[in-house]
Design a protein around this motif. Structure first.
Motif, PDB file in Angstrom:
ATOM      1  N   MET A 121       0.702  -1.369   0.036  1.00  0.00           N
ATOM      2  CA  MET A 121      -0.069   0.390   0.032  1.00  0.00           C
ATOM      3  C   MET A 121       0.848   0.946   0.498  1.00  0.00           C
ATOM      4  N   ASN A 122       0.943   2.213  -1.083  1.00  0.00           N
ATOM      5  CA  ASN A 122       1.614   3.787  -0.969  1.00  0.00           C
ATOM      6  C   ASN A 122       1.414   4.048   0.009  1.00  0.00           C
ATOM      7  N   GLN A 123       2.568   4.709   0.737  1.00  0.00           N
ATOM      8  CA  GLN A 123       2.539   5.389   2.070  1.00  0.00           C
ATOM      9  C   GLN A 123       1.872   6.511   2.096  1.00  0.00           C
ATOM     10  N   ARG A 124       1.143   7.311   1.052  1.00  0.00           N
ATOM     11  CA  ARG A 124       0.454   8.782   0.992  1.00  0.00           C
ATOM     12  C   ARG A 124      -0.918   8.110   1.757  1.00  0.00           C
ATOM     13  N   ILE A 125      -1.335   7.172   1.527  1.00  0.00           N
ATOM     14  CA  ILE A 125      -2.344   6.231   1.528  1.00  0.00           C
ATOM     15  C   ILE A 125      -2.899   5.739   2.898  1.00  0.00           C
ATOM     16  N   LYS A 126      -1.784   5.263   3.099  1.00  0.00           N
ATOM     17  CA  LYS A 126      -1.473   4.587   4.975  1.00  0.00           C
ATOM     18  C   LYS A 126      -1.471   6.230   5.596  1.00  0.00           C
ATOM     19  N   LEU A 127      -1.102   6.959   5.132  1.00  0.00           N
ATOM     20  CA  LEU A 127      -0.873   8.527   6.660  1.00  0.00           C
ATOM     21  C   LEU A 127      -2.138   8.548   6.354  1.00  0.00           C
ATOM     22  N   PHE A 128      -3.321   8.425   5.267  1.00  0.00           N
ATOM     23  CA  PHE A 128      -4.373   9.348   5.004  1.00  0.00           C
ATOM     24  C   PHE A 128      -5.625   7.907   5.964  1.00  0.00           C
ATOM     25  N   LEU A 129      -4.933   6.917   5.705  1.00  0.00           N
ATOM     26  CA  LEU A 129      -6.113   6.724   6.228  1.00  0.00           C
ATOM     27  C   LEU A 129      -5.422   5.833   7.926  1.00  0.00           C
ATOM     28  N   LEU A 130      -4.286   6.675   8.452  1.00  0.00           N
ATOM     29  CA  LEU A 130      -3.876   7.009   9.597  1.00  0.00           C
ATOM     30  C   LEU A 130      -4.718   8.421  10.255  1.00  0.00           C
ATOM     31  N   LEU A 131      -4.917   9.199   9.205  1.00  0.00           N
ATOM     32  CA  LEU A 131      -5.007  10.478   9.870  1.00  0.00           C
ATOM     33  C   LEU A 131      -7.149  10.533   9.924  1.00  0.00           C
ATOM     34  N   LEU A 132      -7.928   9.799   9.135  1.00  0.00           N
ATOM     35  CA  LEU A 132      -9.035   9.188   8.549  1.00  0.00           C
ATOM     36  C   LEU A 132      -9.472   9.198   9.740  1.00  0.00           C
ATOM     37  N   LEU A 133      -8.785   7.789  10.675  1.00  0.00           N
ATOM     38  CA  LEU A 133      -9.366   6.820  11.855  1.00  0.00           C
ATOM     39  C   LEU A 133      -9.883   7.619  12.698  1.00  0.00           C
ATOM     40  N   PRO A 134      -9.003   8.424  13.578  1.00  0.00           N
ATOM     41  CA  PRO A 134      -9.157   9.341  14.345  1.00  0.00           C
ATOM     42  C   PRO A 134     -10.347  10.304  14.039  1.00  0.00           C
ATOM     43  N   ILE A 135     -10.692  11.033  12.887  1.00  0.00           N
ATOM     44  CA  ILE A 135     -11.933  11.620  12.037  1.00  0.00           C
ATOM     45  C   ILE A 135     -12.694  10.776  12.400  1.00  0.00           C
ATOM     46  N   ALA A 136     -12.636   9.600  12.292  1.00  0.00           N
ATOM     47  CA  ALA A 136     -14.202   9.117  11.913  1.00  0.00           C
ATOM     48  C   ALA A 136     -14.871   8.636  13.390  1.00  0.00           C
ATOM     49  N   ILE A 137     -13.466   8.375  14.235  1.00  0.00           N
ATOM     50  CA  ILE A 137     -13.721   8.091  15.358  1.00  0.00           C
ATOM     51  C   ILE A 137     -14.980   9.560  16.442  1.00  0.00           C
ATOM     52  N   VAL A 138     -14.322  10.291  16.664  1.00  0.00           N
ATOM     53  CA  VAL A 138     -14.817  11.146  16.574  1.00  0.00           C
ATOM     54  C   VAL A 138     -16.448  11.723  16.560  1.00  0.00           C
ATOM     55  N   VAL A 139     -16.077  11.734  15.234  1.00  0.00           N
ATOM     56  CA  VAL A 139     -17.782  12.275  14.396  1.00  0.00           C
ATOM     57  C   VAL A 139     -18.150  11.133  14.563  1.00  0.00           C
ATOM     58  N   ALA A 140     -18.811  10.100  15.105  1.00  0.00           N
ATOM     59  CA  ALA A 140     -18.965   8.698  15.484  1.00  0.00           C
ATOM     60  C   ALA A 140     -19.649   9.279  16.938  1.00  0.00           C
ATOM     61  N   LEU A 141     -18.791   9.251  17.923  1.00  0.00           N
ATOM     62  CA  LEU A 141     -18.394   9.561  19.291  1.00  0.00           C
ATOM     63  C   LEU A 141     -19.686  10.587  19.261  1.00  0.00           C
ATOM     64  N   GLY A 142     -19.928  11.694  18.829  1.00  0.00           N
ATOM     65  CA  GLY A 142     -19.755  13.006  18.597  1.00  0.00           C
ATOM     66  C   GLY A 142     -21.700  12.306  17.905  1.00  0.00           C
ATOM     67  N   LEU A 143     -21.453  11.766  17.072  1.00  0.00           N
ATOM     68  CA  LEU A 143     -23.421  11.698  16.538  1.00  0.00           C
ATOM     69  C   LEU A 143     -24.095  10.980  18.140  1.00  0.00           C
ATOM     70  N   LEU A 144     -23.134   9.576  18.816  1.00  0.00           N
ATOM     71  CA  LEU A 144     -23.737   9.196  19.921  1.00  0.00           C
ATOM     72  C   LEU A 144     -23.749  10.192  21.151  1.00  0.00           C
ATOM     73  N   ASN A 145     -23.318  10.795  21.132  1.00  0.00           N
ATOM     74  CA  ASN A 145     -23.198  11.377  22.257  1.00  0.00           C
ATOM     75  C   ASN A 145     -24.362  12.720  22.204  1.00  0.00           C
ATOM     76  N   GLY A 146     -25.383  12.895  20.997  1.00  0.00           N
ATOM     77  CA  GLY A 146     -26.266  13.355  20.685  1.00  0.00           C
ATOM     78  C   GLY A 146     -28.042  13.138  21.237  1.00  0.00           C
ATOM     79  N   VAL A 147     -27.562  11.239  21.342  1.00  0.00           N
ATOM     80  CA  VAL A 147     -28.802  10.434  22.021  1.00  0.00           C
ATOM     81  C   VAL A 147     -28.959  10.705  22.743  1.00  0.00           C
ATOM     82  N   GLY A 148     -27.838  11.552  24.070  1.00  0.00           N
ATOM     83  CA  GLY A 148     -28.751  11.432  25.550  1.00  0.00           C
ATOM     84  C   GLY A 148     -29.175  12.868  25.763  1.00  0.00           C
TER      85      GLY A 148
END
Length: 88
Positions: free
Chosen positions: A1-28
């Protein structure tokens, strides 16, 4: 896998987690609002008021501070914030 793709996925994962937690937080959110309403209704939050002065005569300045036994309190009865808080 290309270095740039690995870096992109590495940076995208924390953002996806933060977004998901933010959506779940609105439930309560409604529950938190209900809890706050109960606290206010039960007078758990009360307006602040200064205690009465313990003496009205013989007040002495304490350096740059007023005499703690003479203030705060009804030193000037009938005076409101419109009288005290005047620009200039």
């Amino acid at each position: 896998m290309n270095q740039r793709i690995k870096l992109f996925l590495l940076l995208l994962l924390p953002i996806a987690i933060v977004v998901a937690l933010g959506l779940l937080n609105g439930v309560g959110e409604q529950t938190r609002k209900d809890d706050l309403a109960v606290l206010i209704e039960n007078n758990a939050i009360k307006p602040f008021s200064f205690p009465a002065s313990s003496k009205t005569e013989g007040c002495k300045v304490n350096g740059p501070l007023p005499d703690k036994d003479c203030t705060p309190g009804a030193v000037f009865p009938g005076v409101d914030t419109d009288t005290i808080c005047v620009k200039g």
